[in-house]
Design an enzyme around this catalytic site. Structure first.
Site, PDB file in Angstrom:
ATOM      1  N   LYS A 141       0.818  -1.213   0.000  1.00  0.00           N
ATOM      2  CA  LYS A 141       0.000   0.000   0.000  1.00  0.00           C
ATOM      3  C   LYS A 141       0.849   1.258   0.000  1.00  0.00           C
ATOM      4  CE  LYS A 141      -4.305  -1.591   2.142  1.00  0.00           C
ATOM      5  NZ  LYS A 141      -5.193  -1.446   3.303  1.00  0.00           N
ATOM      6  N   LYS A 158      -9.884 -14.249  -6.153  1.00  0.00           N
ATOM      7  CA  LYS A 158     -11.208 -14.143  -5.563  1.00  0.00           C
ATOM      8  C   LYS A 158     -11.899 -12.845  -6.001  1.00  0.00           C
ATOM      9  CE  LYS A 158     -12.736 -13.302  -1.155  1.00  0.00           C
ATOM     10  NZ  LYS A 158     -12.487 -13.094   0.262  1.00  0.00           N
ATOM     11  N   LYS A 188     -14.512  -6.891  -3.343  1.00  0.00           N
ATOM     12  CA  LYS A 188     -15.188  -5.603  -3.409  1.00  0.00           C
ATOM     13  C   LYS A 188     -14.202  -4.454  -3.534  1.00  0.00           C
ATOM     14  CE  LYS A 188     -15.565  -5.063   1.631  1.00  0.00           C
ATOM     15  NZ  LYS A 188     -14.539  -4.042   1.853  1.00  0.00           N
TER      16      LYS A 188
END
Ligand code: TRP
Length: 333
Positions: free
Chosen positions: A114, A196, A199
């Site tokens: 990140k 996977k 969201k």
């Protein structure tokens, strides 16, 4: 209720829930709420580790809460709350921060990932896993369902229990287990079926959100990645994209994969995609209606948030009291 094991899971407020969550909810929530004392929360404090527009964040927290309810999460039989409503999270996080070696945080791959593509890195992003550990340990959670990407954070949480016991003794914090769902039993990304459906995927073509418009749903499913063969058959290895679509079809229609394959004998992938898109649109219709109703009634959502928080607070306060005793802080009278 007291003797049931505690499940706890949090969700950061990024993106919207997906049909993967819908299917997971269908399969697990009812069973889980019978067997466990389930706690779910909206991780709004974690969301602050990246710059947020205040108005958008607030709206998103309401939206997330409403999405969980619309998916059928029952606020009576589960404890559903907003992280920041329980001030004990931030308090325990600080105390744990003072127990966490820098080296352990320096090793976190998610921080490395990140921070490598963010310009302004704040300290919260670095200590994110400690807040997550506080979330878990406050509720004496036994089982924590998380994604594969959270494995290292769970290890830190477990290490912190050991550090705590070495310094202050046993009996205050409970050692939690991570529950990481198996591959195959889950819905995969539409464009890259090796990962996977998530969201928080930056490419929104990879997932169908539960509040996508019918048009968007049709478009996303139509453009889902499949191989160049034309025969509809289930082959996880050679046709993972098609296998994923067939899996979704099967779960939502409650038909076996074999039966679906038979139905599409001699037909093209396109037919299957069109029908699957219609099925997804139909399935999500009642969910979206419920969601829209809830979002029109923020007062009601606030009431449910308050109710969830007052349930959650009992456990959290109990743990924090022990933490104060252990550490030598004077518990407020
Ligand atoms: N970090 C988790 C995620 O991104 C969300 C989260 C925050 C969480 N606190 C938690 C998950 C506690 C489980 C338990 O998915």
């Amino acid at each position: 209720m007291a003797d049931k094991k505690v499940i706890l899971s949090g969700s950061t407020v990024t993106g919207d829930l997906t049909i993967g969550n819908y299917i997971g909810a269908m399969n697990n929530w009812k069973k889980m709420q019978e067997e466990y004392n389930c706690h779910y929360f909206i991780a709004d404090l974690h969301a602050l580790t990246v710059a947020q527009d205040p108005k958008a964040l607030r709206e998103r927290c309401f939206s997330f809460f409403a999405q969980y309810l619309a998916l059928g999460l029952d606020p009576e039989n589960n404890t559903i709350f907003v992280q920041s409503h329980i001030h004990e999270h931030a308090e325990l996080a600080w105390i744990l921060t003072c127990l966490t070696p820098m080296g352990n945080l320096n090793r976190m791959t998610q921080f490395k990932d990140k921070s490598s593509n963010t310009k302004n890195i704040n300290a919260g992003l670095f200590t994110y896993p400690v807040l997550m550990a506080a979330d878990i340990l406050l509720y004496q959670a036994d089982v924590v369902p998380v994604g594969e990407d959270q494995r290292q954070h769970m290890e830190l949480c477990r290490d912190l229990v050991v550090f705590w016991e070495n310094r202050y003794g046993e009996g205050t914090l409970k050692m939690p287990e991570a529950y990481i769902g198996k591959a195959g039993a889950r819905v995969m990304s539409l464009q890259d079926p090796s990962k996977k459906m998530s969201k928080s995927d930056e490419n929104e073509k990879n997932f169908v959100s539960i509040i996508d418009t019918p048009k968007k749903i049709q478009k996303k499913i139509k453009s889902a990645q499949t191989d160049s063969d034309t025969v509809v058959s289930f082959d996880q290895e050679k046709k993972p994209g098609l296998a994923n679509l067939l899996t979704i079809y099967s779960v939502l229609s409650e038909k076996s994969i074999d039966d679906i394959v038979k139905d599409y004998e001699g037909k093209m992938y396109g037919h299957l995609k069109v029908d699957l898109a219609d099925l997804v649109v139909e399935t999500l219709k009642p969910v979206q209606e419920k969601y829209d109703d809830l979002m029109k009634n923020k007062d009601y959502l606030e009431q449910l948030m308050a109710k969830g928080a007052s349930k959650a607070r009992v456990r959290a306060a109990d743990t924090l009291k022990k933490v104060y005793e252990d550490t030598g802080l004077i518990f407020r009278a």
